[in-house]
Design an enzyme around this catalytic site. Sequence first.
Site, PDB file in Angstrom:
ATOM      1  N   SER A 239      52.095   3.213  56.657  1.00  0.00           N
ATOM      2  CA  SER A 239      52.793   1.943  56.386  1.00  0.00           C
ATOM      3  C   SER A 239      54.281   2.047  56.704  1.00  0.00           C
ATOM      4  CB  SER A 239      52.578   1.494  54.942  1.00  0.00           C
ATOM      5  OG  SER A 239      52.898   2.524  54.041  1.00  0.00           O
ATOM      6  N   HIS A 269      44.555   5.262  53.855  1.00  0.00           N
ATOM      7  CA  HIS A 269      45.921   5.099  53.319  1.00  0.00           C
ATOM      8  C   HIS A 269      45.815   4.309  52.004  1.00  0.00           C
ATOM      9  CE1 HIS A 269      50.166   4.947  53.215  1.00  0.00           C
ATOM     10  NE2 HIS A 269      50.404   3.979  54.079  1.00  0.00           N
ATOM     11  N   HIS A 316      45.638  15.036  51.309  1.00  0.00           N
ATOM     12  CA  HIS A 316      46.880  14.417  51.785  1.00  0.00           C
ATOM     13  C   HIS A 316      47.313  15.072  53.085  1.00  0.00           C
ATOM     14  CE1 HIS A 316      50.912  12.698  51.781  1.00  0.00           C
ATOM     15  NE2 HIS A 316      50.383  11.781  50.994  1.00  0.00           N
ATOM     16  N   ARG A 325      52.947  11.642  41.757  1.00  0.00           N
ATOM     17  CA  ARG A 325      52.701  10.227  41.425  1.00  0.00           C
ATOM     18  C   ARG A 325      51.401  10.114  40.629  1.00  0.00           C
ATOM     19  NH1 ARG A 325      52.791   7.819  47.376  1.00  0.00           N
ATOM     20  NH2 ARG A 325      51.300   9.553  47.546  1.00  0.00           N
ATOM     21  N   ASP A 371      46.415   7.602  44.659  1.00  0.00           N
ATOM     22  CA  ASP A 371      45.374   6.586  44.537  1.00  0.00           C
ATOM     23  C   ASP A 371      44.243   6.971  43.588  1.00  0.00           C
ATOM     24  OD1 ASP A 371      46.612   4.839  46.399  1.00  0.00           O
ATOM     25  OD2 ASP A 371      45.928   6.149  48.013  1.00  0.00           O
TER      26      ASP A 371
END
Length: 436
Positions: A239, A269, A316, A325, A371
């Site tokens: 992105s 993604h 990743h 995160r 995620d």
Amino acid sequence: MALKDKLFSKIEAWRPRIKTLLKDHGEVKIDEVTIEKCIGGARDVKSLVTDISYLDPQEGIRFRGMTIPEAMEKLPKVPGSEMPYVEGHFYLLLTGEVPTKKEVEEVAAEFKKRSHVPQYVYDILRTMPRDSHPMVMFSTAILAMQRESIFCRKYTDGMNKNDYWDPTYEDAMNLMAKLPPIAAYIYRMKYKGDTHIAPNADLDLGGNFAHMMGVQKPYDDVSRMYFILHSDHESGNVSAHTGHLVASALSDVYYSYSAAINGLAGPLHGLANQEVLHWIQNVMEKLGGKVPTKDELEKFLWDTLNSGQVIPGYGHAVLRKTDPRYTAQMEFCKKHLPDYPMFKLVNMIYEVAPGVLTKQGKAKNPWPNVDAQSGVIQWYYGVTDYDFYTVLFGVGRALGVLSNIVWDRGLGYALERPKSVTTEMLEKWAKEGAKK
Ligand code: HAX
């Protein structure tokens, strides 16, 4: 000093550094490109510059030099809330400085002033098939607003290169302010019977988003946390890179961010957050709604891998450890929903999946990414329409992508145009042992 003035003083001070690097040190080698990197998506090739954030494979993201816990601690908090102002984080990303409370309030006031969404955007959304994916709606709404671009107008009128950053900043502020109401509109149109909630001018960006979504506290803090955590992950992810690439042609932020959203919508993604929930629901459905045992879970993980699919939320391209995160969201869950069965299941996946992926031996990183944890929090607070989750990511990611585009224009970064080669050329160089 207001955000725009501060930003300009920073850009002006930075410009000579780029000039000197190019003029006096342009020939210095910083990396090499192998056949593996050429075919393998340019993984790790150092070919982008950003000072907004840096991703260390072991440590994870730093926003302007700050780890997530440091940023969360230092940024001014919304009164009565655990989480900082999203507006303050945007200030940090743009300027590299932690704002004072007054500076945050100025940014919040700016966003409020700019948050009105033209009616034609809603009209366009309403003409779309209601089963269009919310990311398609989000991207369309952003692109539709291109006619509002100040950059585009000024460029057409004739503008000095040195001034590009100014209308880009104005466009970025305008777009950022409008993304939360657009996202909330899509959510309520698609999933809440087309009933809508007017914004509340007394609330900050995160608080107002939760209010327009119609979800009670502490969903305001969930929103602030989400937008901050998803804001930036240096420049090479799909992105951010798409935003930068499209903007490098001097396309304005509406074109660029709409394109970035389309990249974010890929399952490798940002869409992985909806895939995680889909996968979890599948597992529970197959067991008649009950939480699996570790053995059952291990079998489901192997079934997924053996059927040629990826385990969403794991792995990743850069990170080689658990994504901070993920950890930040896990800490939130431990505090707010420690006994929630789905959170327990997510924790069980964390115990089992890295071992399974390691045993399979393909993924370079068997640990969870952002995620893997994000959907469960949404689900807990009643946002169970998981195809909406990537839109939330998209609101947050704008903070980083737009900051980068403003700086790209400020520093005059070049049109991006890497060189292609043919398979035959690669085969020739492979035979010769190196490019001759
Ligand atoms: N499950 C199964 N296989 C995986 C895997 C996973 N979670 N992660 C990597 N692999 C596989 C790859 O598919 C690849 O297989 P092939 O050799 O057959 O092509 C192999 O392991 C090597 O891949 P890698 O070098 O470790 O990883 P990449 O840099 O190529 O890809 C991905 C990184 C994130 C795309 C990958 O780990 C993946 O597909 N993860 C699952 C989807 C996901 O969670 N995406 C979100 C990532 C974070 C993000 O951007 N959020 O927005």
